[in-house]
Write an enzyme that holds these catalytic residues in place. Structure first.
Site, PDB file in Angstrom:
ATOM      1  CD  GLU A   1      43.754 -51.172  14.566  1.00 38.71           C
ATOM      2  OE1 GLU A   1      42.543 -51.019  14.285  1.00 38.71           O
ATOM      3  OE2 GLU A   1      44.219 -50.933  15.689  1.00 38.71           O
TER       4      GLU A   1
ATOM      5  CB  CYS B   1      39.467 -50.744   6.911  1.00 34.39           C
ATOM      6  SG  CYS B   1      40.339 -49.409   7.761  1.00 34.39           S
TER       7      CYS B   1
END
Length: 473
Positions: free
Chosen positions: A223, A257
């Protein structure tokens, strides 16, 4: 044998390799845990988080040198508890074998998919949302019946120590163990011969993690991040879009993110949009030392961000802000208008309270701008025009999408969350997370009468008839 239920035990200081060996032995000895045992683990995790809400938020605030406890509750605790609730509610259905079709030529056999725990997995978590990005994949791994080694980030030492203490007191390390320390500990975890490794962090470190895991053929879920664009279409409500983008960008001081990394706006509206973003920040954070505004995680990171803004200004970009930076780690919400497309600001993931705004002439130009760059983790189109939306969705590839919103796709437990290309490999959350940490084992069971023997040598007229029938279908 079912000994998966959590129990009180003191945190250990064993090496990652020793912890994996103990977990491997327990897995081989005890096999897959029952549904009841998995639910018991999730229930303990739920109680632990609820009982330690304040110490967790306090530790994270101290690590950031300033972060609102409301922000931690809203962005981390609430979705973490929701993921636990979702797994507990649906686990029985997830674990149920999935019936599959058997070709008519192989009946009366039966076929199904059985989801089995992979075994021993590791989760290497980041610092920006240290609770959520530890607990969310942990929930999926425990629901799938795995044993887990957790490595929280060394950049949040108070939280990491607290997490190790809390989980170490609630779980047998043969089920769940926390290892703390610097990058060398993370490297040791990533080098283990695991059954799966989930890493959340930067693309640069993700490459190193993938390389280390490849040495042991450990499957990975990465991720990562990247430059997630917000695309404001000509028909969008400019002020409304600016407010939503500002809220998503400056939440946690941009250290998210999936934060909108930059905004693409119709050329004639670019300055008005930039001003609207700053107006929204002035309402949310009327002063820079507001208790609701988060500090940057480290002085090194703050200096990197200052350097990116200075570099953009040096090449002709317009830098706009309502406040000046404070000394240390309080950086003012900043808009950079018309930065060079080739500069560092537009090459690196920003991961801070800086929003570049770039004008475009038409949607085709906006699409080219996005597609000329690595695949983003998220895409944020702002439009009510169905044709424009279809153009943006069909013409781009991203990990996830939120339409006329930002960030919200990440906390939907029934949606997979993950990147594509440089923004990540694999996805998790909810049922998709359960499957990510499971092996989908295909099973075929022959009926009392089987045609398999009919196809055995010596081949002759029977096989020719059978093949003719098969090939005509």
């Amino acid at each position: 044998m079912d000994t998966f239920s959590p129990h009180l035990a003191k945190p250990g200081s064993a090496s990652p390799a020793a912890l994996l060996a103990a977990q491997r032995q327990a897995h081989d000895r005890e096999g897959a845990p029952s549904r009841e045992a998995r639910l018991a683990s999730l229930a303990v995790l739920d109680r632990l988080l609820r009982a330690n809400r304040e110490p967790i938020a306090t530790a994270i605030a101290a690590d950031f040198a300033g972060r609102s406890t409301n922000e931690t509750d809203l962005a981390e605790l609430v979705p973490a508890l929701a993921s636990i609730r979702n797994a507990r509610r649906h686990l029985a259905r997830w674990m149920r074998p999935e019936r599959r079709q058997v070709d008519i030529g192989y009946r009366p056999g039966r076929a199904w998919v059985q989801h089995q725990p992979l075994g021993c997995v590791a989760i290497v978590a980041p610092w920006n949302y240290p609770l959520l990005l530890t607990i969310s994949p942990l929930v999926d791994a425990l629901a799938a019946g795995n044993r887990v080694i957790l490595k929280p980030s060394e950049l949040v030492p108070r939280f990491s120590a607290l997490l190790a203490e809390l989980l170490g007191a609630a779980f047998d390390p043969a089920l769940l163990a926390v290892v703390t320390g610097g990058p060398e500990v993370g490297q040791a975890v990533c080098a283990l011969p695991l059954d799966h490794l989930l890493f959340t962090g930067s693309t640069a470190v993700g490459r190193l993690v993938a390389r280390a895991a490849a040495e042991t053929l450990t499957p990975v879920t990465l991720e990562l991040g990247g430059k997630s664009p917000a695309i404001v279409c000509p028909d969008a409500d400019l002020a409304a879009a600016a407010k939503i983008i500002a809220q998503g960008k400056f939440f946690n001081a941009g250290q998210t993110c999936i934060a909108p990394d930059y905004a693409l706006v119709p050329e004639a509206q670019a300055r008005a949009f930039a001003d609207a973003v700053l107006d929204a920040t002035a309402t949310m954070y009327p002063r820079l030392n507001s208790p609701d505004y988060t500090s940057v995680i480290s002085e090194r990171h703050a200096e990197r961000l200052r350097g990116l803004v200075a570099g953009a200004a040096a090449t002709g970009a317009t830098v706009l802000r309502r406040h000046d930076d404070e000394p240390g780690r309080r950086l003012a919400p900043t808009v950079v208008l018309a930065p060079s497309p080739d500069g560092a600001l537009m090459a690196e993931e920003i991961f801070g309270p800086v929003l570049p705004v770039i004008g475009y002439r038409d949607l085709a130009e906006a699409l080219r701008f996005v597609n000329d760059r690595p695949r983003p983790l998220a895409l944020y189109p702002f439009t009510r025009d169905r044709s424009a939306l279809a153009t943006l969705l069909d013409g781009t590839l991203s990990g996830g999408v939120a339409i006329n919103s930002v960030l919200m796709h990440c906390i939907q437990d029934d949606l997979p969350f993950g990147g594509v290309g440089a923004s990540g490999i694999g996805a998790y959350h909810g049922h998709d997370g359960f499957k990510r940490f499971s092996h989908a084992r295909g099973v075929y069971a022959a009926g009392r009468v089987s045609g398999f023997g009919f196809l055995a040598p010596p081949y002759g007229r029977r096989i020719r008839i059978a093949l003719k029938a098969m090939l005509m279908r």
